[in-house]
Design a protein around this motif. Sequence first.
Motif, PDB file in Angstrom:
ATOM      1  N   ASP A 120       0.845  -1.188   0.000  1.00  0.00           N
ATOM      2  CA  ASP A 120       0.000   0.000   0.000  1.00  0.00           C
ATOM      3  C   ASP A 120       0.887   1.247   0.000  1.00  0.00           C
ATOM      4  O   ASP A 120       1.688   1.454   0.890  1.00  0.00           O
ATOM      5  N   THR A 121       0.768   2.003  -1.016  1.00  0.00           N
ATOM      6  CA  THR A 121       1.609   3.187  -1.160  1.00  0.00           C
ATOM      7  C   THR A 121       0.869   4.409  -0.644  1.00  0.00           C
ATOM      8  O   THR A 121      -0.302   4.361  -0.347  1.00  0.00           O
ATOM      9  N   LEU A 131      12.402  -7.681  -3.496  1.00  0.00           N
ATOM     10  CA  LEU A 131      12.464  -6.225  -3.459  1.00  0.00           C
ATOM     11  C   LEU A 131      11.097  -5.642  -3.805  1.00  0.00           C
ATOM     12  O   LEU A 131      10.598  -4.723  -3.152  1.00  0.00           O
ATOM     13  N   VAL A 132      10.516  -6.222  -4.816  1.00  0.00           N
ATOM     14  CA  VAL A 132       9.209  -5.781  -5.276  1.00  0.00           C
ATOM     15  C   VAL A 132       8.155  -6.027  -4.192  1.00  0.00           C
ATOM     16  O   VAL A 132       7.230  -5.242  -4.009  1.00  0.00           O
ATOM     17  N   ASP A 187       4.338   0.647 -11.224  1.00  0.00           N
ATOM     18  CA  ASP A 187       5.527   0.422 -12.042  1.00  0.00           C
ATOM     19  C   ASP A 187       6.477  -0.577 -11.401  1.00  0.00           C
ATOM     20  O   ASP A 187       7.403  -1.069 -12.041  1.00  0.00           O
ATOM     21  N   ILE A 188       6.306  -0.798 -10.113  1.00  0.00           N
ATOM     22  CA  ILE A 188       7.245  -1.672  -9.406  1.00  0.00           C
ATOM     23  C   ILE A 188       6.957  -3.132  -9.723  1.00  0.00           C
ATOM     24  O   ILE A 188       6.007  -3.716  -9.216  1.00  0.00           O
ATOM     25  N   ILE A 232      11.883  -3.393 -13.646  1.00  0.00           N
ATOM     26  CA  ILE A 232      13.241  -3.135 -13.157  1.00  0.00           C
ATOM     27  C   ILE A 232      14.259  -3.681 -14.156  1.00  0.00           C
ATOM     28  O   ILE A 232      15.201  -2.989 -14.546  1.00  0.00           O
ATOM     29  N   ILE A 233      14.035  -4.899 -14.591  1.00  0.00           N
ATOM     30  CA  ILE A 233      14.953  -5.495 -15.565  1.00  0.00           C
ATOM     31  C   ILE A 233      14.975  -4.658 -16.836  1.00  0.00           C
ATOM     32  O   ILE A 233      16.034  -4.386 -17.409  1.00  0.00           O
TER      33      ILE A 233
END
Lengths: 505, 334
Positions: free
Chosen positions: A256-257, A465-466, A488-489, A494-495
């Motif tokens: 949750d951001t 990490l995600v 986006d995460i 990321i790759i």
Amino acid sequence: MKDVPTPDRPVLHARGISKFFPGTIALDDVSVRLMPGEVHALLGENGAGKSTLIKCLTGAYRRDAGVMELDGQEVDPASTAESQRLGIGTVYQEVNLLPNLTVAENLFLGRQPTRGRFIARRRMNAMAREVLESYGLDIDPAEPLSGYSVAIQQVIAIARAVDMSGKVLILDEPTASLDHDEVQLLFRVIRQLKARGLAVVFITHFLDQVFDISDRATVLRNGQVVGECLLNEVTQHDVVTMMLGRQLEARVQNRDTGRAGKTLVEISDLGKRGMIDPFSLTIHEGEVVGLAGLLGSGRTETANLIFGVVPADQGKITLRGKAIDITNPRDAVAHRFALCPEDRKVDGIVGDLSVRDNIILALQARQGWMRPIPRAKVEEIAQSYVRALDIRLASLDMPIRLLSGGNQQKALLARWLATNPDFLILDEPTRGIDVGAHAEIIALIEQLRADGMALLVASSELEELVAYSTRVIVLRDRQQVRELTGDDISPATIIDVIATEEAAR
Amino acid sequence: MIRSTYLPLLITLATFVLAYALCASAYPAMLSFRVVANLLTDNAFLGIAAVGMTFVILSGGIDLSIGSVIAFTGVFLAVILRDTGLHPLVAFALVLALTTGFGAAMGATIHYLEMPPFIVTLAGMFLARGAAYVLSTESVPITHEFYDTLQDMYWKIDGARFRLIGLVMVLTFVVGIITAHRTRFGQNVYALGGGEQTARLMGVPIAATTIGIYAVSGGLAGLSGIVFSLYTSAGYSLATVGVELDAIAAVVIGGTLLTGGYGFVAGTFFGILIMGLIQTYIVFDGTLSSWWTKIVIGGLLFAFILLQKGLTWAAEKRAAQARLRTATGSAALS
Ligand SMILES: Nc1ncnc2c1ncn2[C@@H]1O[C@H](COP(=O)(O)OP(=O)(O)OP(=O)(O)O)[C@@H](O)[C@H]1O
Ligand SMILES: [Mg+2]
């Protein structure tokens, strides 16, 4: 002389191996069979007994019971030198090589080429260069080993073991400090050895790598074999269940951001020439910022710079709006920062101190040595972290170096958690840690965040990490190249970012 | 290219050259073969013992027994030659076997009983000194024609006499240097000093190496005792007290790290020469008390220990730099 290995006879067959330590049964009637031309994974939780088994098989420890057959002949190596002579090459989990010797001396220690009775140094260096070139390493073998990075040292250790393995090659967590390309290189070498009929033992906590390279696996739990399986017949899930003796609940991703609290640390233009380009970063309470990037992209450097391990030569840090000055880790600790470092052997554990003292170390240091923490309090803190992180030990009094590799890592994490920091920096928090504990550490990070701590986590494992990051910063070439937020995460993005930046170069 | 590992050796060499230049500018007479010859002769016994000490320190150990072993050797030889008809060569062989065995026994104790070298060799120091007292409490003169022959052996260059014992020391250093760098035993010594656990896992025979190291040190202390008896023509149980400390000083001034693993036998040679030079200077000066030797050596030791700290610190920084170079390293890998 050398008899051709028959496909149905094991190269190495160990039966009924037991090993007791005071307070622990490290191995209890363990049997393994290593078939020619097969990569055999040895799996198990931290402290299951994998490294101990390797040491018993290679003569580093005397076993308390059991027999060992090599090519059908009973053998009993009393020292590592003897097992090397028998054709068993080993990379031990904690060894590395000798930093004071040169690269070539390390590669050939104990089996140096000689002319007459004397070591032929020039030939040795030339041979070393040749060996290393086949690993794509173009380095000067006459330089001291300490001049090279951990990853290169690891490749050298592997090269040494491969070079000595006539029959069996044993690798105990060889890939912990290698990046993707280096792992692939290692796998190419392993496949070549396989084709030559060697038996390879591979220990790791990266299950993807296990399934990638191994044919068969033996799973240990609490010093006992719980099963042997062919890896093309089972799933990762099966293997994990065998290892843990229970189902591992699927991770729930409930990122949750936007609920981040007040600004805690504001970093502006912090940098050091030749180490990392200036970067700015704002971290709020109740937020996990992930640091992603390839090995050597500057993750560790970023962490070290913020914590004052290496003093910055420009930029400033403000804490809750007030400028602070961090020139060494002591300053950072005083401001309730904490950093759990990547390399536990170099800047982490104090091997001869007890587990209890190791856990309490950072807290005591912050209090000042003149004000000792009461004995009962120490005991309570240590106990609670041993329980929380499930550190497997015989007693809190044992020197920490006797713990298994993964449990040392957990104890180190406990040390920094015990300081109850406002801002926690974790550098590769799950390296060398088993899948079960992995999930627990991820849960712990979530928990700490929910409690309002600010975290900065560097990791090469994108999945994890995600799972816990509110924001991810992607580094490349010691530069911050992108910040990912919200949806986006994902590992794919990321790759993607890393790859596009790579291509744009 | 000069490798960074040679730096301590170069610094020792530079110190020696500088010290000699200073001495020579004050007393031009010091720039002569005679002074060099005396340097070698006077420091022969200390130099030989220091070679053994270098091996011990390189392996991360210490040997406090050598001063006593030297004294014991001297008394043993004197008493044997006085009381029996044995030829000195036989006596030499006997005492070398004895001291080598004594060293080996200390090495075995250190290894098998897992005792710190400091304690074991401290016990060895008392034992050897005690044994010397038991043989004789007084100074026993050595008079034997073979001794005279050996003492009269010298090579004359420019009026300077290079005596046999100086040659023995130089040879010991040559053999020591070759052993350290060109034999497996020597490599194992460095490996042990780099880290016993790691060395063990890499297959270094720890027991044999440890015993070998202290046997070498004991044997060389024996040889040093023979040379000392040739130098003084006597055996005295109170002689060479504290020589082990002089040897340690020479090793450290020679650039070997007290914690083991780093250093050179050749460095010790210059360490010995530097210490000898200071003494010679004081003799030349004539007004300075001989205690100044100790003071200057003390100062030098401090300087060298500081230097070592500095170098270790620099090496750590380099290692940290290397870790930062991971990126370039892995680029080289792919
Ligand atoms: N020398 C020792 N003395 C006492 N206990 C020991 C010693 N070596 C290992 N142990 C104990 O034996 C158990 C097995 O340890 P081992 O190192 O084999 O685990 P491991 O499976 O390799 O774990 P990891 O994945 O964390 O490396 C641990 O509980 C450890 O604490
Ligand atoms: Mg292990």
